[in-house]
Scaffold this active site. Structure first.
Site, short mmCIF file in Angstrom:
data_model
loop_
_atom_site.label_atom_id
_atom_site.label_comp_id
_atom_site.label_asym_id
_atom_site.label_seq_id
_atom_site.Cartn_x
_atom_site.Cartn_y
_atom_site.Cartn_z
N SER A 166 -33.22 14.36 -65.52
CA SER A 166 -32.40 15.28 -64.75
C SER A 166 -32.98 16.69 -64.83
O SER A 166 -34.17 16.87 -64.57
CB SER A 166 -30.95 15.22 -65.27
OG SER A 166 -30.07 15.82 -64.36
N ASP A 419 -29.11 6.86 -57.50
CA ASP A 419 -28.83 8.13 -58.17
C ASP A 419 -28.67 9.20 -57.10
O ASP A 419 -29.58 9.41 -56.30
CB ASP A 419 -30.00 8.48 -59.10
CG ASP A 419 -29.87 9.86 -59.72
OD1 ASP A 419 -28.81 10.50 -59.57
OD2 ASP A 419 -30.85 10.30 -60.36
N HIS A 444 -28.69 7.33 -62.64
CA HIS A 444 -29.37 8.51 -63.16
C HIS A 444 -30.19 8.20 -64.42
O HIS A 444 -29.67 7.64 -65.38
CB HIS A 444 -28.30 9.56 -63.47
CG HIS A 444 -28.77 10.97 -63.44
ND1 HIS A 444 -29.55 11.49 -62.43
CD2 HIS A 444 -28.56 12.00 -64.31
CE1 HIS A 444 -29.78 12.77 -62.68
NE2 HIS A 444 -29.20 13.11 -63.80
#
Length: 477
Positions: A166, A419, A444
């Protein structure tokens, strides 16, 4: 009392609770906590620069002298959270005889530049930037080189590999791009590198969230969610309606006005996003304790029984939302303004206001309230909250090159195709050594998590790709 001062008062209690939590993390993951003095401002030429203690965690269980160092570039949160949820590094450490290092991002966890006063003023918060954090990482890596490679045959580039998911994935890639002599390569998972103004259409994020709910829930779930927005808004027009929602949804404070209703709607939207992001095929406790496939569980609870009026629908939502808000049954009430109590969220909001502006808008085609992207309004709200101006929309392009990545090297970008942030990710190869690996039906940064018997072949393939890339960077193939 200002919002910033409220944070200053609460920091000490959060710091102490984090310290207690870390002890158990150390035991489970064989982690040693260390601190290093780093400059508050790496780019100042003024005399007597201030320093603060930056925290990092080390696991030397699998390390053999001369082996590589795998460095996790800390995200927007306590580094212990990411040390617990990046099992891939532990899984492959024995293969490479690697030292594992998890470096905390400044202004998060215990790495507070001004202690209890860190969030008390805009002046103290001005050093919360990705560029300062990258300099921290490079600083720590130089220290580690001296500690672990002082008497080892010298390398043109020491065997350090960056990992991140991320925002941490963005940082891992940017570290390789900005400080290529610090790390020889980077595994960048679920990194929305292109999610900035002018690079990614603002509606794509919520489109992808809706796709996740359609795929793992069902069409009726999405329709009920869309219906819920108008029901909440209309019910909140009266005091009785606001009281009913407040009681039924166990809010910590009663709704009192339209501003509270707006806060409730934002809170609800964030829950939908977080459930989609963490729609793993096994139970997790990353953001909060969740069952396997939480999107499906939520949708089943929302739609499997009948309701015949608006209050019945609100009760259905309350029941379904407990999948996210109170899965363990231990939460007393729901705070819809969590940023007031959570300085981690406060710090991340600051970063998104200043340098990491990621436009999101919703349309009639998705399951959210239709809301256009308005940069001017966004900037005004940021100034109101933090007393700072928002950076120019194209700042990220200037700072990090935007989509022009072909001049860099040795980065793997992986993205789960379920995601929401994949809409701003690098999903195609950019050069001979800037590779993309797309993971079908994956949420994710699942490839950085612990191996699980329920992992599909796409996840196995992604991890195998990462291992092969690292071997290539380390001249092991």
């Amino acid at each position: 009392m200002s919002l910033l001062l409220k944070f200053a008062i609460s920091i000490l209690l959060v710091f102490l609770s984090n310290t207690i939590e870390i002890e158990s993390v150390e035991q489970i993951y064989s982690l040693e906590t260390r601190y290093i003095e780093v400059p508050v401002d790496h780019f100042s030429a003024l005399p007597s620069p201030k320093y603060f203690k930056l925290r990092y965690l080390i696991n030397s269980k699998y390390h053999v002298r001369g082996g590589p160092v795998f460095v996790y570039t800390g995200n927007d949160g306590d580094i212990s959270i990411f040390a617990q949820n990046t099992g891939f590094m532990y899984d492959i450490a024995p293969v490479f005889n690697a030292l594992l290092v998890f470096i905390e991002h400044r202004y998060y966890g215990q790495s507070l530049p001004f202690g209890n006063s860190t969030f008390s003023s805009p002046d103290n918060m001005q050093y919360l930037t990705s560029t300062q954090a990258l300099a921290d990482f490079a600083f720590v890596i130089e220290h580690l080189k001296k500690s672990f490679f002082e008497n080892v045959i010298s390398y043109d580039t020491h065997p350090f590999v960056a990992f991140g998911g991320s925002y941490g994935g963005m940082l891992a890639a940017w570290l390789r791009m900005k400080y290529p002599y610090s790390v020889i390569g980077a595994i960048s998972s679920s990194a929305p590198m292109f999610y900035f103004p002018g690079m990614t259409s603002c509606e794509l994020f919520y489109d992808k969230v809706t796709q996740v709910f359609e795929k793992y829930g069902h069409d009726q779930c999405v329709k009920t969610i869309k219906l819920g927005w108008d029901v909440i808004i209309n019910l909140s027009k009266t005091k009785l309606g606001m009281d009913f929602i407040s009681t039924t949804w166990k809010l910590c404070g009663k709704l009192k006005n339209s501003e509270d209703t707006e806060m409730l709607l934002n809170w609800l939207g964030n829950i939908y996003v977080n459930i989609a992001l963490t729609n793993y095929h096994y139970p997790t406790d990353f953001y909060t304790p969740l069952p396997a496939y939480p999107v499906k569980v939520f949708c089943d609870k929302l739609t499997t029984s009948y309701f015949n009026d608006t209050k019945g629908l609100i009760e259905h939502f309350s029941h379904a939302l407990e999948i996210y808000t109170n899965y363990t049954g231990k939460r007393v009430c729901n705070n819809i303004n969590s940023s007031i109590d959570d300085y981690t969220e406060f710090a991340w909001d600051y970063q998104q206001c200043t340098e990491l502006v990621m436009p999101k808008c919703s349309t009639d085609a998705d399951m959210f309230i239709t809301k256009p992207w308005d940069f001017e309004k966004y900037s005004m709200n940021c100034f109101k909250k933090f007393g700072v101006k928002t950076f120019e929309p194209d700042w990220a392009v200037i700072a990090y090159g935007g989509k022009n990545l072909r001049h860099y090297s040795n980065i793997v970008f992986s993205n789960g195709m379920m995601d929401p942030y994949s809409c701003g990710g690098v999903t195609g190869n950019m050069s001979a050594s800037i590779w993309a690996f797309n993971i079908s039906d994956a949420p994710h940064h699942i490839d950085l998590r612990n191996s699980d018997v329920a992992d599909n072949n796409y996840v196995f393939s992604a991890r195998a790709f990462h291992i092969q890339a690292i071997k290539q960077w380390l001249n092991m193939v």
